[in-house]
Design an enzyme around this catalytic site. Sequence first.
Site, mmCIF file in Angstrom:
data_model
loop_
_atom_site.group_PDB
_atom_site.id
_atom_site.type_symbol
_atom_site.label_atom_id
_atom_site.label_comp_id
_atom_site.label_asym_id
_atom_site.label_seq_id
_atom_site.Cartn_x
_atom_site.Cartn_y
_atom_site.Cartn_z
ATOM 1 N N ARG A 162 0.796 -1.237 0.000
ATOM 2 C CA ARG A 162 0.000 0.000 0.000
ATOM 3 C C ARG A 162 0.824 1.280 0.000
ATOM 4 N NH1 ARG A 162 -2.706 -2.838 3.715
ATOM 5 N NH2 ARG A 162 -3.646 -4.432 2.443
ATOM 6 N N GLY A 189 -1.782 -11.831 8.394
ATOM 7 C CA GLY A 189 -1.598 -13.282 8.424
ATOM 8 C C GLY A 189 -2.640 -14.026 9.230
ATOM 9 N N ALA A 190 -3.675 -13.318 9.692
ATOM 10 C CA ALA A 190 -4.635 -13.938 10.622
ATOM 11 C C ALA A 190 -5.506 -15.008 9.961
ATOM 12 C CB ALA A 190 -5.515 -12.871 11.262
ATOM 13 N N GLU A 191 -5.549 -15.079 8.635
ATOM 14 C CA GLU A 191 -6.273 -16.180 7.996
ATOM 15 C C GLU A 191 -5.469 -17.481 8.088
ATOM 16 O OE1 GLU A 191 -7.020 -12.929 6.680
ATOM 17 O OE2 GLU A 191 -8.741 -13.565 7.857
ATOM 18 N N THR A 231 -4.387 -8.752 13.950
ATOM 19 C CA THR A 231 -3.257 -8.171 13.218
ATOM 20 C C THR A 231 -3.512 -6.721 12.825
ATOM 21 O OG1 THR A 231 -4.168 -9.216 11.250
ATOM 22 C CG2 THR A 231 -2.312 -10.310 12.297
ATOM 23 N N ASP A 253 -14.631 -12.370 10.675
ATOM 24 C CA ASP A 253 -13.532 -11.629 10.031
ATOM 25 C C ASP A 253 -13.910 -10.163 9.870
ATOM 26 O OD1 ASP A 253 -11.156 -10.985 8.749
ATOM 27 O OD2 ASP A 253 -11.800 -11.744 6.801
ATOM 28 N N TRP A 310 -10.112 -2.140 2.960
ATOM 29 C CA TRP A 310 -8.957 -1.250 3.133
ATOM 30 C C TRP A 310 -8.999 -0.053 2.181
ATOM 31 C CZ3 TRP A 310 -6.450 -0.351 -1.259
ATOM 32 C CH2 TRP A 310 -6.658 -1.258 -2.288
ATOM 33 N N CYS A 342 -7.910 -24.261 -3.173
ATOM 34 C CA CYS A 342 -7.587 -23.457 -4.356
ATOM 35 C C CYS A 342 -8.470 -22.226 -4.517
ATOM 36 C CB CYS A 342 -7.701 -24.305 -5.626
ATOM 37 S SG CYS A 342 -7.038 -25.981 -5.469
ATOM 38 N N MET A 368 3.065 -19.432 -7.445
ATOM 39 C CA MET A 368 2.141 -20.543 -7.189
ATOM 40 C C MET A 368 2.748 -21.467 -6.143
ATOM 41 S SD MET A 368 -0.479 -22.595 -7.669
ATOM 42 C CE MET A 368 -0.670 -24.307 -7.120
HETATM 43 CA CA CA Z 1 -8.899 -11.134 7.820
#
Ligand code: CA
Length: 712
Positions: A160, A220-222, A280, A345, A433, A640, A682
């Site tokens: 960003r 990174g919270a996912e 986060t 979330d 965001w 995926c 990937m």
């Molecule tokens: Ca999230």
Amino acid sequence: MSRRPPFPGRMRPAAIRAAILALVPVATLLAMGCPRGPGADRAAPVRGAAAVDDARLRSAESEPESWLTYGGTYGEQRYSRLARIDEHNVGTLGLAWHFDMATRRGLEATPIVVDGVLYTTSSWSVVVALDARTGRELWRHDPGVDRAMGGRVCCDVVNRGVAVYRGRVYVGVLDGRLEALDAKTGQLVWSVVTTDPSRPYSITMAPRVVEGRVLIGNGGAEYGVRGYVSAYDAATGRLDWRFYTVPGDPAEPFEHPELEAAARTWDPSGEYWQVGGGGTVWNAIAYDPELRLVYVGTGNGSPWDRRLRSPKGGDNLYVCSILALDPETGRLVWHYQTTPADTWDFTSTQDIVLADLEIEGRLRKTLLHAPKNGFFYVLDRETGVPISAKNFVPVNWADGIDETTWRPRERTDHPYETGVALIHPTNYGAHNWQSMSFHPGTGLVYIPAQETVFPYLRDRAYEYRPGAWNIGFDPKVMTESPAELASGHLLAWDPVAQKEVWRVQYDGAWNGGTLATAGNLVFQGTAHGTFAAHRASDGEKLFETRTGTGIIAAPVTYRIDGEQYVAVMAGWGGAFALSGGDAALEAGTTDNTGRLLVYKLGGRAKLPIVEREERALVALPAADTPETIARGNATYHEWCLVCHGAGAVAGGVLPDLRRSAPEIYAMLPEIVLRGAFEQRGMPRFDRWLDADDVEAIRAYLLSRRAQLAAER
Ligand code: CA
């Protein structure tokens, strides 16, 4: 649950003592009347490139020819006093120049413009410095991110933007580094690793510089991490303080006293510290120099499902909160949690705007915030006590905000325990965001708003998988594209009356951030590949141009030799674009070439737009059983979906796997299990999938390809 790896970034008691000792010289400086904060040279004059000192940052609004910080000013209003381009002449706006960012991934940066130079970032955290008048490249810095990182970021390999201060350019790198560059040459001055490389942390946010410190968080919270925000000495890169947003392993001492209070709101039987707990700090930071408070927005709980994280309940402080921190010590002054016990979330990492508003006859120092959960909050930014809160889109997870406790009245009639709960808004947010802006003249906030729906289905087989997606909800239910259920609009919101004043409806969600100017204008790019200006007072569209790719970033404006420019990064991508399916794909009718676009009145430059070629599609022979295809469907949607889209319908950024070249299907085991395309972003999945799984995924993809070929 597997054993949690050691966490070298954590402050041990000895380190805390060292940090306290390190504050002693600061106290001595204070007594001498020197500016507070680290960095011996903060008061010394600075010359040359990016000669931005504390005084210049504090009075950024009186220097509208520049764009000095991420949100324009410390208050992040994204409002410019420039008015040479106005509601009467904006129709003659045209392209002055463009710069090719050499990427087809998402572009989210807000450019910084100072003293004739524009600093911006591309995907993979690449920084470029350009002549702001002509677009000529002055230097480029590629931090060389390992492309395998593509497998441990939730939401594209975006960045960003940078911060500038005292001749340096600061960038947060995707892999967790924070780097200081020489603003004149782009040479690396210092580089520090701000996260534990063994955990799936990432950085996409723009750093902010406050009182000589560079503030940076992470995401990174996912996947499963513990959130925090750090302050580094801008001069040396030394860690000055760190505030953890959620408690850690109860077997370890609290890093700071606020965590003791926080820990009482978590149930340790959930072993939240294994996955990380979340919270986060991945986007929003604002600063009030008079109150001397830094405002930080925190993200969702990790995993999402609170029944896994904290089975016996609790608010889980400080997830989904606004934190007011002392910039000198990093200590908490107040907090307000927008979504207690988050399970959807509903991050509060959406931008934080500071504005002084007259409310019921009194001028109030307010903080404006429109997080994912769909409510618009006006807080007293001195105390953190809300003044008002009202939903700005339809919501069904709560029946409003209680005006005594200021807690949401959460609805209890959704089938979270027994089936699929269709909730709106969602993890994509009523607002994400993409920055909003505030116009002091109209008194309105311009929000890139969206209406989205998500099927929350408990993952009854959930177990923590280090390094993998760890949300605790079952993604297999998402065979419908979220984009089919989403819409977006530019919303002009009156924060005092808490009501909509006007809106511009769009075809799809995931539109760009906004910029308000004294020319009575609001600028915004859209998901469907246009850049437009609207009259700020009533929303009438006064200018629109095609951009060749969807825009998600926010524009800025600046002035050189009397000429006003408007600049915006154009490059479709980000979370929603990756998983967004058909509707998102329509946004990318071109080859998604990422560019910086710069406009001025009477600009005549031509934008070369490469149309996406519609290739003929032939079905490939497949001899798979319905059982194999069904298993492949389930495995695809588990592993995926996030990048290649629900139903294998890609969103215009990463490959649509129904349309791959025939040899790709043959190569699938090489790609998925042995990392053949790892350096193209990937990831490899051999930790979790085997050859049978890949065969099933291939069967599913070929069946989807046959369906597509038959439809045409
Ligand atoms: Ca999230």
